[in-house]
Write a protein that holds these residues in place. Sequence first.
Motif, mmCIF file in Angstrom:
data_model
loop_
_atom_site.group_PDB
_atom_site.id
_atom_site.type_symbol
_atom_site.label_atom_id
_atom_site.label_comp_id
_atom_site.label_asym_id
_atom_site.label_seq_id
_atom_site.Cartn_x
_atom_site.Cartn_y
_atom_site.Cartn_z
ATOM 1 N N ASP A 418 -26.004 -37.450 -24.464
ATOM 2 C CA ASP A 418 -26.553 -36.673 -23.358
ATOM 3 C C ASP A 418 -26.902 -37.577 -22.174
ATOM 4 O OD1 ASP A 418 -28.157 -34.053 -22.505
ATOM 5 O OD2 ASP A 418 -29.454 -35.775 -22.162
ATOM 6 N N LYS A 466 -20.464 -30.189 -25.392
ATOM 7 C CA LYS A 466 -19.539 -29.613 -26.384
ATOM 8 C C LYS A 466 -18.158 -29.392 -25.777
ATOM 9 C CE LYS A 466 -22.835 -27.553 -29.584
ATOM 10 N NZ LYS A 466 -23.261 -26.356 -30.352
ATOM 11 N N TYR A 471 -21.515 -33.904 -28.954
ATOM 12 C CA TYR A 471 -22.523 -33.118 -29.666
ATOM 13 C C TYR A 471 -22.022 -32.579 -31.010
ATOM 14 C CZ TYR A 471 -24.825 -33.007 -25.027
ATOM 15 O OH TYR A 471 -25.390 -33.345 -23.827
ATOM 16 N N GLN A 476 -27.265 -35.240 -32.076
ATOM 17 C CA GLN A 476 -26.919 -35.446 -30.668
ATOM 18 C C GLN A 476 -27.168 -34.178 -29.856
ATOM 19 O OE1 GLN A 476 -26.241 -38.178 -29.086
ATOM 20 N NE2 GLN A 476 -26.030 -39.561 -30.844
ATOM 21 N N TYR A 477 -26.890 -33.011 -30.451
ATOM 22 C CA TYR A 477 -27.189 -31.764 -29.741
ATOM 23 C C TYR A 477 -28.697 -31.596 -29.598
ATOM 24 C CZ TYR A 477 -26.981 -26.940 -28.181
ATOM 25 O OH TYR A 477 -27.123 -25.796 -27.436
#
Length: 593
Positions: A418, A466, A471, A476-477
């Motif tokens: 991110d 995505k 992600y 990570q998401y």
Amino acid sequence: MKKIIFVFSILLIIVSCKKENEAKDLTEKASEAFANLLEQYNEEGFELNPVNATNAGDYRFNDKFPNFLSDRYKTKKKDYYNKFKQALHEIDDSKLSETEKMSKSVLEWDCNINLEAMSFKKDLMPIDQMWSKNLDFNQLAGGTNAQPFKTVQDYKDWLIRVDAYLIWLNSAIDQMKKGMESDYVLPASLIVKVIPQFEVLADSNVENHLYFSPAKSFPESFTDEERKELTEAYTNMVANKVVPAHKKITEFLRDEYLALGRTSSGINATPLGDDYYAHQIKKYTTTNMTADEIHELGLSEVARIRSEMEKIKKEIGFEGDLNAFFSHVRTNKRLMPFTERSQVIAFYDSIHEVMKPQINKLFKKLPKTPFEVRRTEPFREKSAAANYNAGSLDGTRPGIFYTPIPYVEKYNIFDKEDLFLHEAIPGHHFQISLAQESKELPDFRKTLWYSAYGEGWALYTESMGKELGLYKDPYQYFGMLSNEIHRAIRLVVDTGLHAKGWTREQAIEYSLNNEAESESAITSEIERYMANPGQALSYKIGQLKIRELRSRAQEKLGEKFDIREFHNQVLETGCIPLQLLESKIDSWVEASK
């Protein structure tokens, strides 16, 4: 009779064509005059702030560093903005194209917000741990940033510029002494972070000094005589100018200033008061929102994002509440896999490789300016956040994503996909580079920075992970949600600190209860907000506006909506206030129907 009518018709046509040509000539002259005005604004702006010119790749003023704190400079700056503000009032909008009208609106905003800023005595607190001019200048000193060290003249320019900078540094002490007499002082918790930044540059070991770095990497083309002369000059500069100046300010901060440091946290506890914070909100969000409105919006966004986080916690299978999951993420050794700093850089490069095949699905235009990932310089990395430094206007200097790695074994990667989207690609690197490379924008708009647009765009791009092949790991998401809630928390704590009487400790506690960052990272963030009120608001306000505009365009255009064209419409404007961006997108939507 027919012949008379025919001749009369020909005359009418001739007169009409003549009028059209005259109108066209007037429009062209007005356009040319306006272009000259914008070029003059840009040119005089570079003379007013030569470091901006250097950062843009214009090296004509590389030996200049004005004393930004002097009365003479402030008068010159005020005259500059007033002159161009008055010139804008004399321009007939009917003679301008849509692009020119946008430039006029942007220039008017720029003049007004800068003049408004000058009505406050913020210069009595000229130094802090993150935003002040000494930190920007020190980044140039190492010889790896915007200041060029390719010719003998480059090396001599820097010697002259350092002399000018040390005048500013001495003036900063004078300003702080005046501030001490009238309650314009930093919080003590910030002063203790500033002192080490000067202390490290007060070290008398010349060869290891940051400012001596360029003398350790002369270009091969330099003769032995040139090397000897410059080595002596740089040794003298460091030993007899830079080190004594930094010893002086270190002693002042430690022995005089710290004792009077504020125990309060918010800017409204200083004589700057609520009016200054209202100005900062306007400056950084480019809206007329109030502190109360932003605070409530922040609380709402924090609640919404927490509910999304609960879903990821459940997907991972973690037993316990969300705050326990935050602690799990902060301390999970699987998320701290590195033993060497080079591994961190390689990790970011691998993120870029994953994204490359997907970029064209979301963007029509890609920047030509090259891009690099680098470790944040050691002198500032313990108190710095990751950041992006723009490339030069001509594209010869790359855009650089700096990441601090003070303790590599503790470098947690849960939110770093991110972070790369935000600070690098397609965040700041795309937004800034495409503006700089534009053939349509006037020069002054290529280097403008409005945080609500620039940071709003970067935060908006985080949601594209995505679509860009990232992600895949739920951690990570969760990192993306963590960074989004981090920006929502900013709305709460920044307004809490500066408008609602919150203490530093209250703000830290609220953040710890609502995000997965470590306490040390959160503390640095809260202190960042204390140093520059309002800046932290820009991210979420800008992101929400761009999201709103995208949703509106999708709803109105239906199947005609093209995400690549939407992004092109947003990016081609360069940095502009949000209200101007909204007008542009609304016009594009109507034209696209």
